[in-house]
Scaffold this motif. Structure first.
Motif, PDB file in Angstrom:
ATOM      1  N   GLN A 240       0.818  -1.217   0.000  1.00 43.20           N
ATOM      2  CA  GLN A 240       0.000   0.000   0.000  1.00 43.20           C
ATOM      3  C   GLN A 240       0.850   1.264   0.000  1.00 43.20           C
ATOM      4  OE1 GLN A 240      -2.156   0.646   3.721  1.00 43.20           O
ATOM      5  NE2 GLN A 240      -0.749  -0.775   4.781  1.00 43.20           N
ATOM      6  N   TYR A 241       2.162   1.095   0.187  1.00 48.33           N
ATOM      7  CA  TYR A 241       3.073   2.248   0.233  1.00 48.33           C
ATOM      8  C   TYR A 241       3.876   2.440  -1.071  1.00 48.33           C
ATOM      9  CZ  TYR A 241       1.993   1.447   5.121  1.00 48.33           C
ATOM     10  OH  TYR A 241       1.328   1.243   6.313  1.00 48.33           O
ATOM     11  N   TRP A 242       3.909   1.425  -1.864  1.00 44.84           N
ATOM     12  CA  TRP A 242       4.576   1.481  -3.172  1.00 44.84           C
ATOM     13  C   TRP A 242       4.010   0.353  -4.010  1.00 44.84           C
ATOM     14  CZ3 TRP A 242       6.927  -1.954  -6.360  1.00 44.84           C
ATOM     15  CH2 TRP A 242       7.688  -1.446  -7.432  1.00 44.84           C
ATOM     16  N   CYS A 243       3.705   0.675  -5.243  1.00 41.76           N
ATOM     17  CA  CYS A 243       3.165  -0.396  -6.090  1.00 41.76           C
ATOM     18  C   CYS A 243       3.404  -0.126  -7.559  1.00 41.76           C
ATOM     19  CB  CYS A 243       1.674  -0.615  -5.825  1.00 41.76           C
ATOM     20  SG  CYS A 243       0.607   0.781  -6.304  1.00 41.76           S
ATOM     21  N   GLY A 244       3.432  -1.198  -8.319  1.00 33.69           N
ATOM     22  CA  GLY A 244       3.457  -1.150  -9.770  1.00 33.69           C
ATOM     23  C   GLY A 244       2.249  -1.923 -10.268  1.00 33.69           C
ATOM     24  N   ILE A 245       1.524  -1.355 -11.208  1.00 35.48           N
ATOM     25  CA  ILE A 245       0.281  -1.979 -11.698  1.00 35.48           C
ATOM     26  C   ILE A 245       0.401  -2.247 -13.198  1.00 35.48           C
ATOM     27  CG2 ILE A 245      -2.234  -1.789 -11.826  1.00 35.48           C
ATOM     28  CD1 ILE A 245      -2.058   0.369  -9.665  1.00 35.48           C
ATOM     29  N   GLN A 246      -0.080  -3.404 -13.608  1.00 37.16           N
ATOM     30  CA  GLN A 246      -0.035  -3.787 -15.016  1.00 37.16           C
ATOM     31  C   GLN A 246      -1.393  -4.301 -15.467  1.00 37.16           C
ATOM     32  OE1 GLN A 246       2.004  -7.504 -16.074  1.00 37.16           O
ATOM     33  NE2 GLN A 246       3.199  -6.362 -17.598  1.00 37.16           N
ATOM     34  N   ALA A 247      -1.773  -3.918 -16.685  1.00 41.27           N
ATOM     35  CA  ALA A 247      -3.001  -4.429 -17.292  1.00 41.27           C
ATOM     36  C   ALA A 247      -2.619  -5.478 -18.330  1.00 41.27           C
ATOM     37  CB  ALA A 247      -3.789  -3.300 -17.934  1.00 41.27           C
ATOM     38  N   LEU A 248      -3.325  -6.580 -18.318  1.00 44.33           N
ATOM     39  CA  LEU A 248      -3.041  -7.692 -19.228  1.00 44.33           C
ATOM     40  C   LEU A 248      -4.265  -8.010 -20.077  1.00 44.33           C
ATOM     41  CD1 LEU A 248      -1.402 -10.052 -16.572  1.00 44.33           C
ATOM     42  CD2 LEU A 248      -0.170  -8.663 -18.256  1.00 44.33           C
ATOM     43  N   GLY A 249      -4.012  -8.436 -21.315  1.00 47.70           N
ATOM     44  CA  GLY A 249      -5.107  -8.899 -22.164  1.00 47.70           C
ATOM     45  C   GLY A 249      -6.016  -7.821 -22.704  1.00 47.70           C
ATOM     46  N   HIS A 250      -5.573  -6.574 -22.751  1.00 53.53           N
ATOM     47  CA  HIS A 250      -6.427  -5.509 -23.300  1.00 53.53           C
ATOM     48  C   HIS A 250      -6.479  -5.620 -24.819  1.00 53.53           C
ATOM     49  CE1 HIS A 250      -2.454  -3.503 -23.706  1.00 53.53           C
ATOM     50  NE2 HIS A 250      -2.298  -3.822 -22.427  1.00 53.53           N
ATOM     51  N   ARG A 251      -7.658  -5.447 -25.343  1.00 49.99           N
ATOM     52  CA  ARG A 251      -7.898  -5.631 -26.775  1.00 49.99           C
ATOM     53  C   ARG A 251      -7.211  -4.553 -27.616  1.00 49.99           C
ATOM     54  NH1 ARG A 251     -13.926  -6.556 -27.581  1.00 49.99           N
ATOM     55  NH2 ARG A 251     -13.372  -8.748 -27.274  1.00 49.99           N
ATOM     56  N   ASN A 252      -7.149  -3.349 -27.124  1.00 49.07           N
ATOM     57  CA  ASN A 252      -6.516  -2.225 -27.828  1.00 49.07           C
ATOM     58  C   ASN A 252      -5.325  -1.728 -27.028  1.00 49.07           C
ATOM     59  OD1 ASN A 252      -8.769  -2.319 -29.644  1.00 49.07           O
ATOM     60  ND2 ASN A 252      -9.937  -1.076 -28.176  1.00 49.07           N
ATOM     61  N   PRO A 253      -4.376  -1.054 -27.690  1.00 52.41           N
ATOM     62  CA  PRO A 253      -3.237  -0.496 -26.953  1.00 52.41           C
ATOM     63  C   PRO A 253      -3.696   0.417 -25.822  1.00 52.41           C
ATOM     64  CG  PRO A 253      -2.823  -0.418 -29.308  1.00 52.41           C
ATOM     65  CD  PRO A 253      -4.255  -0.829 -29.143  1.00 52.41           C
ATOM     66  N   LEU A 254      -3.017   0.318 -24.698  1.00 50.59           N
ATOM     67  CA  LEU A 254      -3.382   1.088 -23.514  1.00 50.59           C
ATOM     68  C   LEU A 254      -2.677   2.435 -23.533  1.00 50.59           C
ATOM     69  CD1 LEU A 254      -5.082   0.660 -20.926  1.00 50.59           C
ATOM     70  CD2 LEU A 254      -2.966  -0.079 -19.795  1.00 50.59           C
ATOM     71  N   ALA A 255      -3.446   3.499 -23.327  1.00 51.74           N
ATOM     72  CA  ALA A 255      -2.869   4.846 -23.335  1.00 51.74           C
ATOM     73  C   ALA A 255      -2.600   5.356 -21.929  1.00 51.74           C
ATOM     74  CB  ALA A 255      -3.799   5.820 -24.068  1.00 51.74           C
ATOM     75  N   ARG A 256      -3.481   5.055 -20.968  1.00 51.29           N
ATOM     76  CA  ARG A 256      -3.343   5.586 -19.614  1.00 51.29           C
ATOM     77  C   ARG A 256      -3.809   4.567 -18.582  1.00 51.29           C
ATOM     78  NH1 ARG A 256      -6.399  11.355 -20.699  1.00 51.29           N
ATOM     79  NH2 ARG A 256      -4.837  12.289 -22.084  1.00 51.29           N
ATOM     80  N   LEU A 257      -3.209   4.650 -17.409  1.00 52.77           N
ATOM     81  CA  LEU A 257      -3.698   3.920 -16.239  1.00 52.77           C
ATOM     82  C   LEU A 257      -3.720   4.918 -15.092  1.00 52.77           C
ATOM     83  CD1 LEU A 257      -2.870   0.341 -15.072  1.00 52.77           C
ATOM     84  CD2 LEU A 257      -2.876   2.223 -13.428  1.00 52.77           C
TER      85      LEU A 257
END
Length: 320
Positions: A240-257
Motif C-alpha cells: 500500500q506504500y509502493w506499487c506497480g500496476i499492469q493491465a493484461l489482455g487488453h484488446r486495444n493499446p493502452l494509453a493511460r492507467l
C-alpha cells in the motif's frame, strides 16, 4: 343736400369696376398667349397645370398627412427593395453553409479521427520497414507479460516501442502477398531501426523462409478479436506504500492507467517494462481506470494489492 350728393359720388364706381374687369381680362389674355407661344408650350401644358393636387402621390409630398386618392396598397419601391438583398443574403448563406457541410463531411485522414491518444503507432496508418526473426524462448519479453505458448508475437523497434506503449498491440504484417497478425510482447533494441519488426521465427516463416533473414514489409495496427476480459497484476514487492500496476489482455493499446485518490484520478507513469508506478503508494489498492488509444475508459474496482497475482476483471475495450 347730403343724400343726392352722396349718390352722385357713388355712381362713378360702375365704370371703374368695368374698366378693372376689362383690364383683368386683358392681362389673362396676354398670359395665355405667352404660355401658348413659349418654346415647347401648348394647350396641354395649360390643362396639366390645372389638374387638382389630389392627383399627386402621397410619397411625393413630405407634408401629406393622409393617403391621396391615387395611393395604392401595392408595396412601394422603398418597402420592396430590402426583399431582394435579403433573398440574396439567404442564398449566399445557404451556399456558404453547403460548402461548410461538404468540408465537414469530407472524409479526413484516419489519423485525425481515430486513436487520438495513440503515440507513434496510430490506427489507419500503414508503416514501411523490414522484418527479421529471433527465438522467443518461453515467450516472455520486455513487456513483462510472462511466459506464453503464443508464438505469433514480435518485438517492436525501440523508437516505435515508445516506452512500452506498443505493448499488447496487435499488428498485421504484409510481405510478398502474404499477411499475418502478431502481438507485440518485446522490444527490439539497436540495431533495429524505426519501422522494423523482429518476428518470432514461427511468425517469420509464414511470410518467407528463415534463410531470407531480412525481408521488406508493411504493417499496420489492427484490433483483437479476443473474447477474454482484462486482468490486473500488481508487481512483485507492491504494497500500500509502493506499487506497480499492469493491465493484461487488453484488446486495444493502452494509453493511460489512473488510480482513484481522495483528490480525484491520478495518472501513473509508465515504465519501459510495462508497469505503471505509484512510488508514494498513492492509490495502491484503490479503483483503477484504464483508457485505450481511442479514448474508451474502463473502471475496475475491488482489486486488492496482491503482488504478482493475476486478477481477472469483467471489462474489455471495444474492438476497432
Amino acid at each position: 343736400m347730403t343724400t343726392p350728393s352722396h349718390r352722385r359720388r357713388s355712381r362713378p364706381r360702375r365704370p371703374t369696376a368695368l374698366v378693372s374687369a376689362v383690364a383683368v381680362a386683358a392681362v389673362a389674355l396676354v398670359v395665355s398667349l405667352a404660355v401658348a407661344f413659349r418654346p415647347g408650350g401648348g394647350t396641354t401644358d395649360v390643362q396639366d397645370a390645372a389638374k387638382p393636387v389630389a392627383g399627386t402621390r402621397v410619397s411625393d409630398s413630405p407634408t401629406a398627412g393622409t393617403p391621396s386618392a391615387s395611393a395604392s396598397p401595392q408595396p412601394s419601391v422603398s418597402s420592396a427593395s430590402p426583399t431582394a438583398p435579403a433573398s440574396a443574403s439567404r442564398s449566399a448563406a445557404a451556399a456558404t453553409a453547403s460548402a461548410r457541410a461538404k468540408a465537414t463531411t469530407a472524409a479526413p485522414p484516419k489519423t485525425s479521427t481515430t486513436g487520438s491518444l495513440a503515440g507513434r503507432i496510430r490506427p489507419g496508418v500503414t508503416y514501411q520497414g523490414v522484418a527479421t526473426s529471433y527465438d522467443v524462448g518461453n515467450g516472455d519479453g520486455a513487456c513483462s507479460f510472462g511466459p506464453t505458448s503464443d508464438v505469433m508475437t514480435a518485438a517492436m523497434n525501440t523508437a516505435d516501442y515508445e516506452t512500452a506503449q506498443a505493448c499488447g498491440a496487435y499488428v498485421a504484417v504484409h510481405a510478398g502477398g502474404k499477411s499475418i497478425t502478431v502481438r507485440i510482447t518485446n522490444e527490439c533494441p539497436a540495431p533495429c531501426q524505426a519501422g522494423q519488426l523482429d518476428l518470432s521465427r514461427q511468425a517469420f516463416a509464414k511470410l518467407a523462409p528463415l534463410s531470407a533473414g531480412r525481408i521488406p514489409i508493411s504493417w499496420n495496427l489492427v484490433g483483437s478479436d479476443t473474447s477474454d476480459t482484462i486482468s490486473i497484476r500488481y508487481k512483485t514487492g507492491s504494497t500500500q506504500y509502493w506499487c506497480g500496476i499492469q493491465a493484461l489482455g487488453h484488446r486495444n493499446p493502452l494509453a493511460r492507467l489512473e488510480v482513484r485518490t481522495s483528490g480525484g484520478w491520478k495518472r501513473l507513469a509508465r515504465t519501459g517494462y510495462n508497469y505503471f508506478l505509484s512510488e508514494q503508494g498513492t492509490g495502491c489498492g484503490a479503483a483503477i481506470r484504464l483508457t485505450d488509444i481511442y479514448g474508451e475508459q474502463l473502471t475496475v474496482e475491488g482489486i486488492a494489492v496482491k503482488a504478482n497475482v493475476v486478477q481477472s476483471t469483467r471489462v474489455q475495450f471495444s474492438r476497432h
